[in-house]
Each structure stands twice: as structure tokens, then as C-alpha cells.
Design an enzyme around this catalytic site. Sequence first.
Site, PDB file in Angstrom:
ATOM      1  N   ASP A  32       0.850  -1.198   0.000  1.00 24.00           N
ATOM      2  CA  ASP A  32       0.000   0.000   0.000  1.00 24.00           C
ATOM      3  C   ASP A  32       0.887   1.250   0.000  1.00 24.00           C
ATOM      4  O   ASP A  32       1.954   1.253   0.612  1.00 24.00           O
ATOM      5  CB  ASP A  32      -0.876  -0.002   1.262  1.00 24.00           C
ATOM      6  N   ASN A  33       0.419   2.311  -0.674  1.00 24.66           N
ATOM      7  CA  ASN A  33       1.169   3.577  -0.606  1.00 24.66           C
ATOM      8  C   ASN A  33       0.514   4.547   0.389  1.00 24.66           C
ATOM      9  O   ASN A  33       0.892   5.703   0.463  1.00 24.66           O
ATOM     10  CB  ASN A  33       1.273   4.225  -1.998  1.00 24.66           C
ATOM     11  N   GLY A  66      -5.376   4.572   2.584  1.00 23.72           N
ATOM     12  CA  GLY A  66      -5.344   3.528   3.615  1.00 23.72           C
ATOM     13  C   GLY A  66      -4.599   3.995   4.851  1.00 23.72           C
ATOM     14  O   GLY A  66      -3.978   5.063   4.862  1.00 23.72           O
ATOM     15  N   LYS A  99      -3.861   6.143 -13.613  1.00 21.83           N
ATOM     16  CA  LYS A  99      -2.584   5.401 -13.591  1.00 21.83           C
ATOM     17  C   LYS A  99      -2.659   4.157 -12.723  1.00 21.83           C
ATOM     18  O   LYS A  99      -2.158   3.103 -13.106  1.00 21.83           O
ATOM     19  CB  LYS A  99      -1.483   6.299 -13.029  1.00 21.83           C
ATOM     20  N   GLY A 151       1.667  -8.279 -14.982  1.00 22.64           N
ATOM     21  CA  GLY A 151       3.016  -8.712 -15.378  1.00 22.64           C
ATOM     22  C   GLY A 151       3.622  -9.595 -14.301  1.00 22.64           C
ATOM     23  O   GLY A 151       4.239 -10.632 -14.604  1.00 22.64           O
ATOM     24  N   TYR A 203     -12.006   7.211 -12.738  1.00 19.28           N
ATOM     25  CA  TYR A 203     -12.272   5.971 -12.003  1.00 19.28           C
ATOM     26  C   TYR A 203     -13.020   4.974 -12.881  1.00 19.28           C
ATOM     27  O   TYR A 203     -12.587   3.837 -13.057  1.00 19.28           O
ATOM     28  CB  TYR A 203     -13.085   6.322 -10.752  1.00 19.28           C
ATOM     29  N   TYR A 208      -4.930 -10.218 -20.931  1.00 21.70           N
ATOM     30  CA  TYR A 208      -3.869 -11.080 -20.376  1.00 21.70           C
ATOM     31  C   TYR A 208      -4.364 -12.534 -20.307  1.00 21.70           C
ATOM     32  O   TYR A 208      -3.591 -13.467 -20.504  1.00 21.70           O
ATOM     33  CB  TYR A 208      -3.435 -10.605 -18.978  1.00 21.70           C
ATOM     34  N   THR A 249     -20.176  -0.806  -0.743  1.00 23.76           N
ATOM     35  CA  THR A 249     -19.893  -1.612   0.435  1.00 23.76           C
ATOM     36  C   THR A 249     -19.638  -0.676   1.611  1.00 23.76           C
ATOM     37  O   THR A 249     -19.046   0.387   1.432  1.00 23.76           O
ATOM     38  CB  THR A 249     -18.663  -2.499   0.161  1.00 23.76           C
ATOM     39  N   ARG A 292     -18.331   9.240   1.256  1.00 24.80           N
ATOM     40  CA  ARG A 292     -19.266   8.193   0.833  1.00 24.80           C
ATOM     41  C   ARG A 292     -20.524   8.314   1.676  1.00 24.80           C
ATOM     42  O   ARG A 292     -20.471   8.707   2.842  1.00 24.80           O
ATOM     43  CB  ARG A 292     -18.634   6.808   0.951  1.00 24.80           C
TER      44      ARG A 292
HETATM   45  N1  LIG Z   1     -15.918   0.209  -0.943  1.00 19.49           N
HETATM   46  C1  LIG Z   1     -16.722   0.170  -1.983  1.00 19.49           C
HETATM   47  O1  LIG Z   1     -17.930   0.445  -1.860  1.00 19.49           O
HETATM   48  C2  LIG Z   1     -16.202  -0.250  -3.334  1.00 19.49           C
HETATM   49  C3  LIG Z   1     -17.100  -0.328  -4.400  1.00 19.49           C
HETATM   50  C4  LIG Z   1     -16.626  -0.692  -5.655  1.00 19.49           C
HETATM   51  C5  LIG Z   1     -15.300  -1.019  -5.824  1.00 19.49           C
HETATM   52  N2  LIG Z   1     -14.449  -0.954  -4.780  1.00 19.49           N
HETATM   53  C6  LIG Z   1     -13.027  -1.250  -5.022  1.00 19.49           C
HETATM   54  O2  LIG Z   1     -12.498  -2.051  -3.978  1.00 19.49           O
HETATM   55  C7  LIG Z   1     -11.155  -1.665  -3.718  1.00 19.49           C
HETATM   56  C8  LIG Z   1     -10.996  -1.342  -2.263  1.00 19.49           C
HETATM   57  O3  LIG Z   1     -11.887  -0.297  -1.905  1.00 19.49           O
HETATM   58  P1  LIG Z   1     -11.899   0.345  -0.448  1.00 19.49           P
HETATM   59  O4  LIG Z   1     -13.258   0.771  -0.167  1.00 19.49           O
HETATM   60  O5  LIG Z   1     -11.187  -0.541   0.494  1.00 19.49           O
HETATM   61  O6  LIG Z   1     -11.043   1.676  -0.756  1.00 19.49           O
HETATM   62  P2  LIG Z   1      -9.911   2.398   0.093  1.00 19.49           P
HETATM   63  O7  LIG Z   1      -9.682   3.733  -0.557  1.00 19.49           O
HETATM   64  O8  LIG Z   1     -10.222   2.354   1.541  1.00 19.49           O
HETATM   65  O9  LIG Z   1      -8.664   1.434  -0.156  1.00 19.49           O
HETATM   66  C9  LIG Z   1      -7.851   1.524  -1.285  1.00 19.49           C
HETATM   67  C10 LIG Z   1      -6.420   1.268  -0.852  1.00 19.49           C
HETATM   68  O10 LIG Z   1      -5.565   1.361  -1.988  1.00 19.49           O
HETATM   69  C11 LIG Z   1      -4.401   2.105  -1.617  1.00 19.49           C
HETATM   70  N3  LIG Z   1      -3.819   2.661  -2.818  1.00 19.49           N
HETATM   71  C12 LIG Z   1      -4.323   3.636  -3.618  1.00 19.49           C
HETATM   72  N4  LIG Z   1      -3.487   3.879  -4.638  1.00 19.49           N
HETATM   73  C13 LIG Z   1      -2.441   3.015  -4.494  1.00 19.49           C
HETATM   74  C14 LIG Z   1      -1.252   2.780  -5.221  1.00 19.49           C
HETATM   75  N5  LIG Z   1      -0.978   3.487  -6.325  1.00 19.49           N
HETATM   76  N6  LIG Z   1      -0.402   1.832  -4.789  1.00 19.49           N
HETATM   77  C15 LIG Z   1      -0.672   1.120  -3.666  1.00 19.49           C
HETATM   78  N7  LIG Z   1      -1.768   1.309  -2.923  1.00 19.49           N
HETATM   79  C16 LIG Z   1      -2.646   2.240  -3.337  1.00 19.49           C
HETATM   80  C17 LIG Z   1      -4.924   3.131  -0.647  1.00 19.49           C
HETATM   81  O11 LIG Z   1      -3.915   3.727   0.154  1.00 19.49           O
HETATM   82  C18 LIG Z   1      -5.908   2.299   0.162  1.00 19.49           C
HETATM   83  O12 LIG Z   1      -5.291   1.653   1.239  1.00 19.49           O
HETATM   84  C19 LIG Z   1     -10.833  -0.509  -4.663  1.00 19.49           C
HETATM   85  O13 LIG Z   1     -10.179  -1.006  -5.798  1.00 19.49           O
HETATM   86  C20 LIG Z   1     -12.187   0.015  -5.044  1.00 19.49           C
HETATM   87  O14 LIG Z   1     -12.180   0.626  -6.309  1.00 19.49           O
HETATM   88  C21 LIG Z   1     -14.867  -0.562  -3.528  1.00 19.49           C
END
Ligand SMILES: NC(=O)c1ccc[n+]([C@@H]2O[C@H](COP(=O)([O-])OP(=O)(O)OC[C@H]3O[C@@H](n4cnc5c(N)ncnc54)[C@H](O)[C@@H]3O)[C@@H](O)[C@H]2O)c1
Length: 317
Positions: free
Chosen positions: A35-36, A40, A93, A104, A147, A161, A177, A188
Site C-alpha cells: 500500500d502507498n 489507507g 494510472k 506482469g 475511475y 492477459y 460496500t 461516501r
Molecule cells: N468500498 C466500496 O464500496 C467499493 C465499491 C466498488 C469497488 N471498490 C473497489 O475495492 C477496492 C478497495 O476499496 P476500499 O473501499 O477498500 O477503498 P480504500 O480507498 O479504503 O482502499 C484503497 C487502498 O488502496 C491504496 N492505494 C491507492 N493507490 C495506491 C497505489 N498506487 N499503490 C498502492 N496502494 C494504493 C490506498 O492507500 C488504500 O489503502 C478498490 O479497488 C475500489 O475501487 C470498492
Amino acid sequence: MHLRKRVLVTGGAGFLCSYLCERLIREGCEVICCDNFYTGSKRNLTNMLSSPYFELIRHDITFPLYLEVDEIYNLACPASPIHYQNDPVQTTKVNVHGSINMLGLAKRVKARILQASTSEVYGDPTVHPQTEDYWGNVNCIGRRSCYDEGKRCAETLFFDYHRQHQLNIRVVRIFNTYGPRMHPRDGRVVSNFIVQALTDCDITVFGDGSQTRSFCFVDDMVEGIFRMMNNSEGFIGPVNLGNPREFTILELAEQVIRFTGSRSKIVFKPLPEDDPTQRRPNIELAIQKLGWRPTIELEDGLGRTIDYFKKAIANFL
Ligand SMILES: NC(=O)c1ccc[n+]([C@@H]2O[C@H](COP(=O)([O-])OP(=O)(O)OC[C@H]3O[C@@H](n4cnc5c(N)ncnc54)[C@H](O)[C@@H]3O)[C@@H](O)[C@H]2O)c1
């Protein structure tokens, strides 16, 4: 020698992702969380930091990562509009470059890889409820496009892939969620309403509140994601995961006020650009292929989420 399955979870310090890490450790896996910390937090990982089966790496997946793993859950991506619109180029990105890097890696080490896609691939849907064969109605130049189109392109990459390199992929389309550990300022709707209600602030409903959403409790979602990764039939998806019970936003606001006993008033604000009017998953495919359906009612899940925010709010305000 590794007896346990080694699993990489990208974005593992996020809301939903942190529960997935916990679940995988309970299932006997060795989890590497990458994670970056864009959205998070280490706070989400406190239950795991001392586990010998958990490892945390600070890394941005838009840059390559070299590890030896058996499975990859690719969840890294800010999920809330406030966060993903803050740096839209980075959002595209993480979905495009990030997915290419993880695909990859999966190709190199022959790992199975799951993509966390989203109901946003359907855009502002003209079909209701949404089934997986609906191609969506997405504005490719709007504020949400970084997004929506990013996630659509990620799905394309996963399927290419699979076709071109025979990668073992899984794609889940996650619908709204909610649950404990949501970021209180992520904009949200569930977390917004709860924080506003607990602080007796006005509850802001966008539009007239007649737009609908369906809300899935995080434990149900983690179960669905886990089943999808582990289905042995070779079912790759995409599959909708979400709770088909549909509420208007106004009904949700009223429920939150009732559950918190708040004195907050509901106020109405203009609808944001490209805000979908209706959102409800058709989950027949998940039921049929994974034997999965949500089990936690909104009343129960809201209660648990409100309890969390009552304790957590002081850390954030
Ligand atoms: N929560 C929802 O309702 C929901 C709905 C649809 C899809 N999703 C998908 O589920 C996944 C998780 O969602 P969430 O609610 O836990 O979101 P969140 O924002 O809490 O978690 C995303 C995590 O990704 C990390 N992150 C972001 N860019 C990064 C990068 N470049 N490199 C490494 N880490 C990176 C963030 O720091 C964070 O910890 C996401 O891909 C989101 O698109 C979530």
C-alpha cells in the site's frame, strides 16, 4: 520452503482490503500487503501487524514490484469520489499502469490474480438492475471518468492477459460496500450520514434523495471476493457482488437519524455531475456460480458501523 499460500493484497491498508487481509490470514495464508497509504491507514492493520503471517510493504503499484507469490488480489485504488477525483491522473494510472504491473507479476510467477472492479463500470445505467452482460453508460470525459474508465480499462487488460497469456484471472464488480473502518471524511454516503448524525450536523442529501443505492456489509463482500478467487470451476467473471436490497438515499438518511437518535436535520444540495440515479446489482450469477448471497441486513450492518464511528470519531475530528 513455503507450505502456506503466499498472497499479495494491493491496497491492503484500505477499508475493504484490510478485512480481506484478516480473512486470508484466518484461512492459513501468508499475506503481503502492499500500500502507498494514499487513503489507507496502518490503523486498519493493527490486528495483523504482529502476526508472523503478515508483511507490510509501502509501495505504489504504478511502479513495478518483484515478489514471489501464489495469488494476487488487486484492490489498490482510492474508492471514494472525493479521493479519486483529488488526483484523477493518478487514479487512471493506478488502474492502468498498476494493473499492467500486477498482471506482469502474475504472468512471471504464474499466480492467480483477482481484480476489484466496480459497479461504476455500468456508469449511469439504462438497464435496471444491472446484469454482467450490460455494457454500461459511461461518460468518458466527466469527473468520474478517471475511475470509471480506469476500472473499465483494467477489466480489458485482465481479459486480454487471460486471452493472450492464458493468465488465471478473476474479476469481481463490487457494488457499494460499507462497514467499520470506512474513512469518516471520504464523502461516501453511509460514512457521511453517520458522521453528520453523530456530530448533530445537517445531513446533506444530494438531489431530492430519490436516487437509489444498495449497500452491502463488508463481511458479506469479503466472503464473495474470497469465494470468487477460490472457485475451482475456473469461473473468471466478471461477476456482480453487492446487496440487491435497494434504498433511496432519503430512506438511508432517515434510518441513520433513527439509529443514532440524532437531532440532525436533512438538507438538500444539488446533485453532483454524472451521479447515477439508480444502482442495484443483479446477483443471480454470483448465487449460481459461487453459492454467494449477502446475509447481513442493513439494520444490523448500520448498527455495527455506527458503533464503530462512535468510538473512532474522536481520532479523526
Ligand atoms: N468500498 C466500496 O464500496 C467499493 C465499491 C466498488 C469497488 N471498490 C473497489 O475495492 C477496492 C478497495 O476499496 P476500499 O473501499 O477498500 O477503498 P480504500 O480507498 O479504503 O482502499 C484503497 C487502498 O488502496 C491504496 N492505494 C491507492 N493507490 C495506491 C497505489 N498506487 N499503490 C498502492 N496502494 C494504493 C490506498 O492507500 C488504500 O489503502 C478498490 O479497488 C475500489 O475501487 C470498492
